[in-house]
Write a protein that holds these residues in place. Structure first.
Motif, PDB file in Angstrom:
ATOM      1  N   ASN A   1       0.797  -1.232   0.000  1.00 44.10           N
ATOM      2  CA  ASN A   1       0.000   0.000   0.000  1.00 44.10           C
ATOM      3  C   ASN A   1       0.828   1.281   0.000  1.00 44.10           C
ATOM      4  N   LEU A   2       2.152   1.166   0.066  1.00 44.81           N
ATOM      5  CA  LEU A   2       2.968   2.356   0.286  1.00 44.81           C
ATOM      6  C   LEU A   2       4.213   2.331  -0.597  1.00 44.81           C
ATOM      7  N   VAL A   3       4.608   3.522  -1.048  1.00 42.34           N
ATOM      8  CA  VAL A   3       5.881   3.714  -1.753  1.00 42.34           C
ATOM      9  C   VAL A   3       6.692   4.723  -0.947  1.00 42.34           C
ATOM     10  N   GLU A   4       7.876   4.302  -0.484  1.00 40.26           N
ATOM     11  CA  GLU A   4       8.747   5.175   0.296  1.00 40.26           C
ATOM     12  C   GLU A   4      10.052   5.375  -0.463  1.00 40.26           C
ATOM     13  N   ILE A   5      10.548   6.607  -0.462  1.00 41.87           N
ATOM     14  CA  ILE A   5      11.744   6.960  -1.228  1.00 41.87           C
ATOM     15  C   ILE A   5      12.815   7.450  -0.259  1.00 41.87           C
ATOM     16  N   TYR A   6      14.027   6.884  -0.390  1.00 40.55           N
ATOM     17  CA  TYR A   6      15.118   7.164   0.540  1.00 40.55           C
ATOM     18  C   TYR A   6      16.328   7.718  -0.211  1.00 40.55           C
ATOM     19  N   PHE A   7      17.008   8.651   0.442  1.00 40.27           N
ATOM     20  CA  PHE A   7      18.285   9.170  -0.071  1.00 40.27           C
ATOM     21  C   PHE A   7      19.295   9.131   1.076  1.00 40.27           C
ATOM     22  N   ASN A   8      20.377   8.388   0.877  1.00 38.62           N
ATOM     23  CA  ASN A   8      21.380   8.211   1.936  1.00 38.62           C
ATOM     24  C   ASN A   8      20.745   7.692   3.224  1.00 38.62           C
ATOM     25  N   HIS A   9      19.864   6.695   3.083  1.00 37.84           N
ATOM     26  CA  HIS A   9      19.199   6.008   4.200  1.00 37.84           C
ATOM     27  C   HIS A   9      18.202   6.907   4.947  1.00 37.84           C
ATOM     28  N   MET A  10      17.881   8.065   4.383  1.00 39.01           N
ATOM     29  CA  MET A  10      16.903   8.967   5.002  1.00 39.01           C
ATOM     30  C   MET A  10      15.671   9.048   4.101  1.00 39.01           C
ATOM     31  N   ARG A  11      14.504   8.860   4.703  1.00 35.22           N
ATOM     32  CA  ARG A  11      13.280   8.913   3.905  1.00 35.22           C
ATOM     33  C   ARG A  11      12.967  10.344   3.526  1.00 35.22           C
ATOM     34  N   ILE A  12      12.793  10.606   2.221  1.00 36.88           N
ATOM     35  CA  ILE A  12      12.530  11.963   1.751  1.00 36.88           C
ATOM     36  C   ILE A  12      11.115  12.122   1.196  1.00 36.88           C
ATOM     37  N   ALA A  13      10.420  10.999   0.960  1.00 41.55           N
ATOM     38  CA  ALA A  13       9.050  11.094   0.441  1.00 41.55           C
ATOM     39  C   ALA A  13       8.334   9.766   0.643  1.00 41.55           C
ATOM     40  N   SER A  14       7.021   9.842   0.754  1.00 39.86           N
ATOM     41  CA  SER A  14       6.198   8.630   0.814  1.00 39.86           C
ATOM     42  C   SER A  14       4.867   8.912   0.114  1.00 39.86           C
ATOM     43  N   HIS A  15       4.339   7.886  -0.559  1.00 43.20           N
ATOM     44  CA  HIS A  15       3.095   8.012  -1.318  1.00 43.20           C
ATOM     45  C   HIS A  15       2.255   6.762  -1.146  1.00 43.20           C
ATOM     46  N   LYS A  16       0.968   6.895  -1.289  1.00 42.71           N
ATOM     47  CA  LYS A  16       0.104   5.730  -1.395  1.00 42.71           C
ATOM     48  C   LYS A  16       0.380   5.076  -2.749  1.00 42.71           C
ATOM     49  N   ARG A  17       0.529   3.761  -2.755  1.00 44.11           N
ATOM     50  CA  ARG A  17       0.909   3.078  -3.991  1.00 44.11           C
ATOM     51  C   ARG A  17      -0.226   3.134  -5.012  1.00 44.11           C
ATOM     52  N   LEU A  18       0.143   3.412  -6.262  1.00 44.24           N
ATOM     53  CA  LEU A  18      -0.826   3.529  -7.342  1.00 44.24           C
ATOM     54  C   LEU A  18      -0.991   2.190  -8.060  1.00 44.24           C
ATOM     55  N   TYR A  19      -2.210   1.867  -8.415  1.00 46.89           N
ATOM     56  CA  TYR A  19      -2.518   0.669  -9.190  1.00 46.89           C
ATOM     57  C   TYR A  19      -3.444   1.068 -10.338  1.00 46.89           C
ATOM     58  N   GLY A  20      -3.524   0.230 -11.351  1.00 43.76           N
ATOM     59  CA  GLY A  20      -4.441   0.497 -12.457  1.00 43.76           C
ATOM     60  C   GLY A  20      -3.690   0.878 -13.716  1.00 43.76           C
ATOM     61  N   ARG A  21      -4.221   1.853 -14.441  1.00 39.71           N
ATOM     62  CA  ARG A  21      -3.645   2.225 -15.735  1.00 39.71           C
ATOM     63  C   ARG A  21      -2.243   2.805 -15.538  1.00 39.71           C
TER      64      ARG A  21
END
Length: 518
Positions: free
Chosen positions: A363-383
Motif C-alpha cells: 500500500n505504500l511507496v517510500e523513497i530514501y536518499f542516503n538512508h533517510m526517507r525523503i518522500a512517501s506516497h500511497k501506492r498507485l494501481y491500475g492504468r
C-alpha cells in the motif's frame, strides 16, 4: 540397595505409603522422597526393562556417584537450567563451581571432568544437550536438494515444487513447506510460516548464500538482500549467513534436509496432488509425524524436546506477520518524479538527478536518499502513467500554476484589493471556459514578480473606471504605462529639485575688486 522400581510400581497400583514401606522394608520418609523425585523428574509407570533399581537411583540421585570421590558435588539440574540463559557457558559455570568449592573447602573437578559429567547427565536424562547449542538461539534454513511435484489437471504435466526446511539445532525440530518458486516472495513467506509454526523467533537465523538472502558475501564484506534484512529487523533477529562452501556452519539443517528428503519427499512420491495447498497439507502431516517420532537413543521426540526445553526461550512473535516490501533504485527525473512500475511519484525538487532507493510495499511507496526517507506516497494501481505529486515537493513557480482554481483566484484577488476582485470575478463569469479564464488570471498573478500589490490594484481600478469590460491585456498595458509614467515623474521631480539647489556666485567687481581686464 533400595527397591526403587518396586516402590514406584506399588505406588502406581494405589498402595498406601505405609503398605509400600512395609513391603519394601524402607521408611515412609524414604518411600515418599523416592516417589516425589520420580514425579518431579517424569518417571511414570509402566517402567521400561532397562529401568533397574540402579538406573533409577542414578537418575534420581546423580550426585551419589560423585560423593565417593570426596569432591564438590555438581548440581546438574542447576547447570542445565543456567545453560539455557543467554551468554552463559560451561566455562563460566565451572568458574563459579570452583569458587563455591573453595568456599566450602572441597576439591573441585577439573574443567574436562566437569564437562564430561554434565555431558553424560544431559545425554542420558535430557532431551537436549546445551553445550553446543542454546535453546532459542539459532534457526538454520535452506532449500532441500530434492524436489516434490504437483500435477496440472489440464495437461497432466508434473510441475516442480521446492521444499523449504528450517531447523532449530537445540531440539532438532524442523519445519518444511513446498513452494512453486525459490524467489524472494516465496523465501519471505516460508520464513513467516516457519516462525508461526514454532510459535516464536530465534535470536539468529543462518541461511545459505542465496540471492534471496545475500547480495554480496566476501571475507571483508557482507551485504544482505534489503528485503531479507528488513524482515530480520521486523522480527528482531540477526541474519548470519553460512560461509561460502562451508556446510558445517549449518550442519543441523543439512542433516534435516537429508532426513526430510526421505521421510517427506520420498514418502510422498506416489501421492498425486493437483495444487500446492494439497501438497502442503500432506507435507505438514508427514512433518508432524517426523517431529513426533521417538528418538532412538533417548526418551522423547523432537517435538517433546522442543516443547519442554526450547520453546520457552523463543522471542514472542509480533502481532502480525512481516509484510514483504521490495527495494529498487531510480534516478530522479527533471520533473522531480521517479518512475517505478510505470507509475510516477514526486520527491522534493532539490533531489533532481540524484540516485534514490525505493521501498515498495502493498500500500505504500517510500523513497530514501542516503538512508533517510525523503518522500512517501500511497501506492498507485491500475492504468499506467499515473502521477502522485505532493505540492510541497514543487518549486515555487510550479506551485503557482498548480494552485489555479476559481477559489484560489478569488482568494488572491481579495488579498490585492477590491478593484482586482471585480476584475477577477468578471473574467471568471464571462470567459467561455474555466480553464481559459484561469490561464488569463495566472498571467496576471505572475505580474507580482515585477509589480507591487498596490500597483496591480491601481491598474485594475483605472481600467474598470475606463471600461466595464476589463481584460488582462489592458491591465498589463496599464501597469507598464503606470510604471513608465511613474519613472518619468520621478526623474522630473529630481531634475527640478537639483535646479532649486543651484546658487549664483558674484564676481570680484561686486566686492570692489579688480577684474582681469583691468
Amino acid at each position: 540397595m533400595i527397591q526403587y522400581r518396586k516402590i514406584l510400581e506399588l505406588h502406581d497400583e494405589g498402595i498406601s505409603l505405609r503398605g509400600i514401606a512395609s513391603s519394601t522394608g524402607n521408611s515412609r520418609q524414604k518411600v515418599t522422597e523416592a516417589i516425589q523425585l520420580a514425579e518431579k523428574k517424569g518417571i511414570v509407570c509402566p517402567l521400561d526393562e532397562e529401568m533397574t533399581d540402579l538406573w533409577i537411583e542414578d537418575f534420581l540421585f546423580p550426585e551419589k556417584s560423585l560423593e565417593a570421590s570426596g569432591r564438590q558435588i555438581m548440581d546438574f539440574e542447576y547447570l542445565h537450567k543456567e545453560l539455557a540463559k543467554p551468554n552463559v557457558t560451561l566455562s563460566l559455570l565451572h568458574y563459579e563451581y570452583e569458587a563455591k568449592s573453595r568456599a566450602d573447602k572441597k576439591i573441585p573437578y577439573s574443567y574436562r571432568s566437569f564437562l564430561r559429567h554434565y555431558s553424560r547427565y544431559a545425554e542420558k536424562y535430557k532431551a537436549t544437550l546445551r553445550i553446543r547449542r542454546k535453546p532459542g538461539e539459532i534457526m538454520e534454513v535452506d532449500w532441500a536438494g530434492s524436489t516434490a511435484f504437483i500435477i496440472d489437471r489440464d495437461t497432466g504435466e508434473k510441475i516442480k515444487a521446492y521444499i523449504f526446511v528450517a531447523t532449530l539445532p537445540c531440539s532438532q525440530i524442523s519445519y518444511a513447506e513446498a513452494t512453486l518458486s525459490m524467489d524472494l516472495q516465496s523465501w519471505i513467506t516460508v520464513h513467516n510460516n516457519a516462525y508461526e509454526y514454532f510459535g516464536g523467533v530465534t535470536q539468529i537465523v543462518v541461511p545459505d548464500n542465496l540471492k534471496a538472502s545475500v547480495t554480496k558475501h566476501t571475507f571483508t564484506e557482507l551485504i544482505l538482500n534489503p528485503t531479507y534484512r528488513e524482515m530480520a529487523d521486523y522480527y528482531n533477529t540477526i541474519v548470519m549467513p553460512a560461509r561460502v562452501r562451508t556446510p558445517k556452519d549449518k550442519a543441523s539443517v543439512e542433516g534435516s534436509v537429508g532426513v526430510i528428503s526421505t521421510w517427506i519427499i520420498a514418502a510422498l512420491r506416489n501421492l498425486h496432488c493437483f495444487n500446492i495447498d494439497e501438497l502442503n497439507e500432506e507435507v505438514l502431516r508427514k512433518l508432524n509425524e517426523f517431529n513426533q517420532r521417538p528418538f532412538t537413543r533417548k526418551k522423547g521426540s523432537r517435538f517433546s524436546a522442543f516443547e519442554e526445553e526450547e520453546k520457552f526461550a523463543l522471542s514472542p512473535l509480533p502481532a502480525s506477520p512481516y509484510k514483504m516490501s521490495e527495494w529498487k533504485s531510480a534516478k530522479v527525473r527533471p520533473d522531480y518524479h521517479i518512475s517505478t512500475e510505470s507509475m510516477f511519484y514526486s520527491v522534493p525538487y532539490e533531489y533532481i538527478s540524484k540516485q534514490v532507493e525505493i521501498r515498495l510495499s502493498d500500500n505504500l511507496v517510500e523513497i530514501y536518499f542516503n538512508h533517510m526517507r525523503i518522500a512517501s506516497h500511497k501506492r498507485l494501481y491500475g492504468r499506467f502513467g499515473q502521477l502522485s505529486t505532493v505540492r510541497d515537493h514543487m518549486p515555487d513557480n510550479h506551485k503557482l500554476f498548480v494552485d489555479q482554481t476559481p477559489e484560489a483566484a478569488i482568494e488572491w484577488a481579495e488579498e490585492i484589493g477590491s478593484s482586482t476582485l471585480v476584475v477577477i470575478r468578471y473574467i471568471l463569469d464571462t470567459y467561455k471556459t474555466e480553464k481559459q479564464a484561469l490561464q488569463s488570471i495566472f498571467s496576471l498573478k505572475k505580474s507580482e514578480r515585477s509589480y507591487t500589490k498596490y500597483e496591480i490594484e491601481r491598474a485594475c481600478k483605472m481600467v474598470i473606471f475606463i471600461t466595464k469590460r476589463p481584460s488582462i491585456k489592458s491591465i498589463q498595458t496599464t501597469l507598464k504605462n503606470n510604471k513608465k509614467n511613474d519613472a518619468e515623474q520621478e526623474l522630473k521631480r529630481n531634475t527640478e529639485s537639483n535646479k532649486n539647489n543651484y546658487g549664483f556666485t558674484r564676481g570680484a567687481a561686486y566686492y570692489g575688486g579688480k577684474t582681469h581686464d583691468e
